[in-house]
Write a protein that holds these residues in place. Structure first.
Motif, PDB file in Angstrom:
ATOM      1  N   GLN A  69       0.842  -1.188   0.000  1.00  0.00           N
ATOM      2  CA  GLN A  69       0.000   0.000   0.000  1.00  0.00           C
ATOM      3  C   GLN A  69       0.884   1.247   0.000  1.00  0.00           C
ATOM      4  OE1 GLN A  69      -2.901   0.439  -0.675  1.00  0.00           O
ATOM      5  NE2 GLN A  69      -3.848   2.147   0.379  1.00  0.00           N
ATOM      6  N   VAL A  70       0.570   2.180  -0.857  1.00  0.00           N
ATOM      7  CA  VAL A  70       1.340   3.411  -0.962  1.00  0.00           C
ATOM      8  C   VAL A  70       0.860   4.398   0.090  1.00  0.00           C
ATOM      9  CG1 VAL A  70       1.908   5.357  -2.451  1.00  0.00           C
ATOM     10  CG2 VAL A  70       1.711   3.055  -3.420  1.00  0.00           C
ATOM     11  N   GLN A  71       1.805   5.028   0.754  1.00  0.00           N
ATOM     12  CA  GLN A  71       1.483   6.092   1.711  1.00  0.00           C
ATOM     13  C   GLN A  71       2.421   7.263   1.496  1.00  0.00           C
ATOM     14  OE1 GLN A  71       1.571   4.469   5.711  1.00  0.00           O
ATOM     15  NE2 GLN A  71      -0.548   3.786   5.561  1.00  0.00           N
ATOM     16  N   LEU A  72       1.865   8.464   1.589  1.00  0.00           N
ATOM     17  CA  LEU A  72       2.645   9.687   1.514  1.00  0.00           C
ATOM     18  C   LEU A  72       2.544  10.394   2.859  1.00  0.00           C
ATOM     19  CD1 LEU A  72       2.183   8.952  -1.505  1.00  0.00           C
ATOM     20  CD2 LEU A  72       2.062  11.400  -1.973  1.00  0.00           C
TER      21      LEU A  72
ATOM     22  N   ALA B 218       7.563  12.005   2.279  1.00  0.00           N
ATOM     23  CA  ALA B 218       8.181  10.688   2.179  1.00  0.00           C
ATOM     24  C   ALA B 218       7.193   9.699   1.579  1.00  0.00           C
ATOM     25  CB  ALA B 218       8.637  10.216   3.550  1.00  0.00           C
ATOM     26  N   VAL B 219       7.680   8.891   0.664  1.00  0.00           N
ATOM     27  CA  VAL B 219       6.839   7.919  -0.037  1.00  0.00           C
ATOM     28  C   VAL B 219       7.157   6.532   0.467  1.00  0.00           C
ATOM     29  CG1 VAL B 219       6.201   6.981  -2.279  1.00  0.00           C
ATOM     30  CG2 VAL B 219       6.824   9.403  -2.064  1.00  0.00           C
ATOM     31  N   TYR B 220       6.135   5.839   0.934  1.00  0.00           N
ATOM     32  CA  TYR B 220       6.288   4.474   1.418  1.00  0.00           C
ATOM     33  C   TYR B 220       5.488   3.533   0.532  1.00  0.00           C
ATOM     34  CZ  TYR B 220       7.925   6.965   5.548  1.00  0.00           C
ATOM     35  OH  TYR B 220       8.602   7.800   6.409  1.00  0.00           O
ATOM     36  N   GLY B 221       6.170   2.532   0.002  1.00  0.00           N
ATOM     37  CA  GLY B 221       5.498   1.559  -0.852  1.00  0.00           C
ATOM     38  C   GLY B 221       5.509   2.000  -2.307  1.00  0.00           C
ATOM     39  N   GLY B 222       5.580   1.037  -3.212  1.00  0.00           N
ATOM     40  CA  GLY B 222       5.547   1.349  -4.630  1.00  0.00           C
ATOM     41  C   GLY B 222       6.860   1.910  -5.138  1.00  0.00           C
ATOM     42  N   SER B 223       6.897   2.071  -6.441  1.00  0.00           N
ATOM     43  CA  SER B 223       8.078   2.634  -7.089  1.00  0.00           C
ATOM     44  C   SER B 223       8.133   4.146  -6.859  1.00  0.00           C
ATOM     45  CB  SER B 223       8.005   2.333  -8.590  1.00  0.00           C
ATOM     46  OG  SER B 223       8.941   3.104  -9.305  1.00  0.00           O
ATOM     47  N   PHE B 224       9.331   4.707  -6.963  1.00  0.00           N
ATOM     48  CA  PHE B 224       9.469   6.150  -6.780  1.00  0.00           C
ATOM     49  C   PHE B 224       9.710   6.861  -8.108  1.00  0.00           C
ATOM     50  CE2 PHE B 224      10.037   9.854  -4.234  1.00  0.00           C
ATOM     51  CZ  PHE B 224      11.012  10.612  -4.843  1.00  0.00           C
ATOM     52  N   SER B 225      10.501   6.251  -8.973  1.00  0.00           N
ATOM     53  CA  SER B 225      10.978   6.957 -10.156  1.00  0.00           C
ATOM     54  C   SER B 225       9.977   7.048 -11.297  1.00  0.00           C
ATOM     55  CB  SER B 225      12.268   6.313 -10.668  1.00  0.00           C
ATOM     56  OG  SER B 225      13.281   6.383  -9.687  1.00  0.00           O
ATOM     57  N   ASP B 226       8.892   6.296 -11.231  1.00  0.00           N
ATOM     58  CA  ASP B 226       7.974   6.229 -12.373  1.00  0.00           C
ATOM     59  C   ASP B 226       6.882   7.297 -12.348  1.00  0.00           C
ATOM     60  OD1 ASP B 226       8.012   2.590 -12.316  1.00  0.00           O
ATOM     61  OD2 ASP B 226       9.374   4.046 -13.257  1.00  0.00           O
ATOM     62  N   TYR B 227       6.856   8.152 -11.337  1.00  0.00           N
ATOM     63  CA  TYR B 227       5.710   9.014 -11.129  1.00  0.00           C
ATOM     64  C   TYR B 227       6.086  10.506 -11.128  1.00  0.00           C
ATOM     65  CZ  TYR B 227       3.728   4.585  -9.738  1.00  0.00           C
ATOM     66  OH  TYR B 227       3.311   3.282  -9.734  1.00  0.00           O
ATOM     67  N   TYR B 228       5.048  11.326 -11.160  1.00  0.00           N
ATOM     68  CA  TYR B 228       5.211  12.771 -11.039  1.00  0.00           C
ATOM     69  C   TYR B 228       4.863  13.147  -9.595  1.00  0.00           C
ATOM     70  CZ  TYR B 228       5.558  13.189 -16.105  1.00  0.00           C
ATOM     71  OH  TYR B 228       5.960  13.086 -17.409  1.00  0.00           O
TER      72      TYR B 228
END
Lengths: 109, 121
Positions: B1-4, B23-33
């Motif tokens: 689960q993604v959490q910001l 801070a981003v928890y879960g999921g990829s980081f580089s693929d998004y805006y």
């Protein structure tokens, strides 16, 4: 800059249908996304790419987009639908390239 | 689960610099805006800028001289700095994840909890 105009408010009785419009020049050529924001909360995506519903979004929410107007429709309105709703477009040829609508307050009578 | 999860100073004086981190928890980081959106009290949502690892940054034109958005991929964090703040910058600031699935259009599928920043002397 590109402007997305929404009616400031829409009032609807429980069980009826609410329609929220989002007007923009040739908006039908763009993808429109819709967000619900309850008081004190962060916005939540309810419709994306004009008509798609994210998992967890209710089937009572639907969208359409044509010409100069996109529309979010809420069927069988419930008290919990009372919130602010925003449309949004993303077009990297614009400046600014991401635009939100002015927002519509939906009141359930 | 993604959490910001976002944080930063909530009370600033005019002319100071606003600084927020998400801070981003879960999921990829580089693929998004990774996006910052603000909402003045009682008003609507305002996109102020975003960053993508490949494409770079885009900013709202009226803020371009004062805003910097950066990313730390080693920590999965994105930061916002807005210099020379005034009362007009008072708002709830949200970080959000922009997902460009297709059609050269992205939507915001995950949001931070929001941070109220008040500028007052």
């Amino acid at each position: 800059s590109y402007v997305l105009s929404q009616p400031p408010s829409v009032s609807v009785a429980p069980g009826k249908t609410a329609r929220i419009t989002c007007g923009g020049k040739n908006i039908g050529s763009k993808s429109v996304h819709w967000y619900q924001q309850r008081p004190g909360q962060a916005p939540r995506l309810v419709i994306y790419y004009d008509t798609d519903r994210p998992s967890g979004s209710l089937e009572r929410f639907s969208g359409s987009n044509s010409g100069n107007t996109a529309t979010l429709t809420i069927s069988r309105v419930e008290a919990g639908d009372e919130a602010d709703y925003y449309c949004q477009v993303w077009d990297s040829s614009l400046d600014p390239p991401r635009v939100f609508g002015t927002g519509t307050k939906v009141t359930v009578l | 689960q993604v959490q910001l999860q976002q944080w930063g100073a909530g009370l600033l004086k005019p002319s100071e610099t606003l600084s927020l981190t998400c801070a981003v928890y879960g999921g990829s980081f580089s693929d998004y805006y990774w996006t910052w959106i603000r909402q003045p009290p009682g008003k609507g949502l305002e996109w102020i800028g975003d960053i993508n690892h490949t494409v770079g940054t885009r900013y709202k034109p009226s803020l371009r001289s004062r805003i910097t958005i950066s990313e730390d991929t080693s920590k999965n964090q994105v930061s916002l700095k807005l210099s020379s703040v005034t009362a007009a910058d008072t708002a709830v600031y949200y970080c959000a994840r922009g997902f460009l699935e297709y059609d050269s259009s992205a939507y915001y599928d995950y949001w931070g909890q929001g941070t109220l920043v008040t500028v007052s002397s």
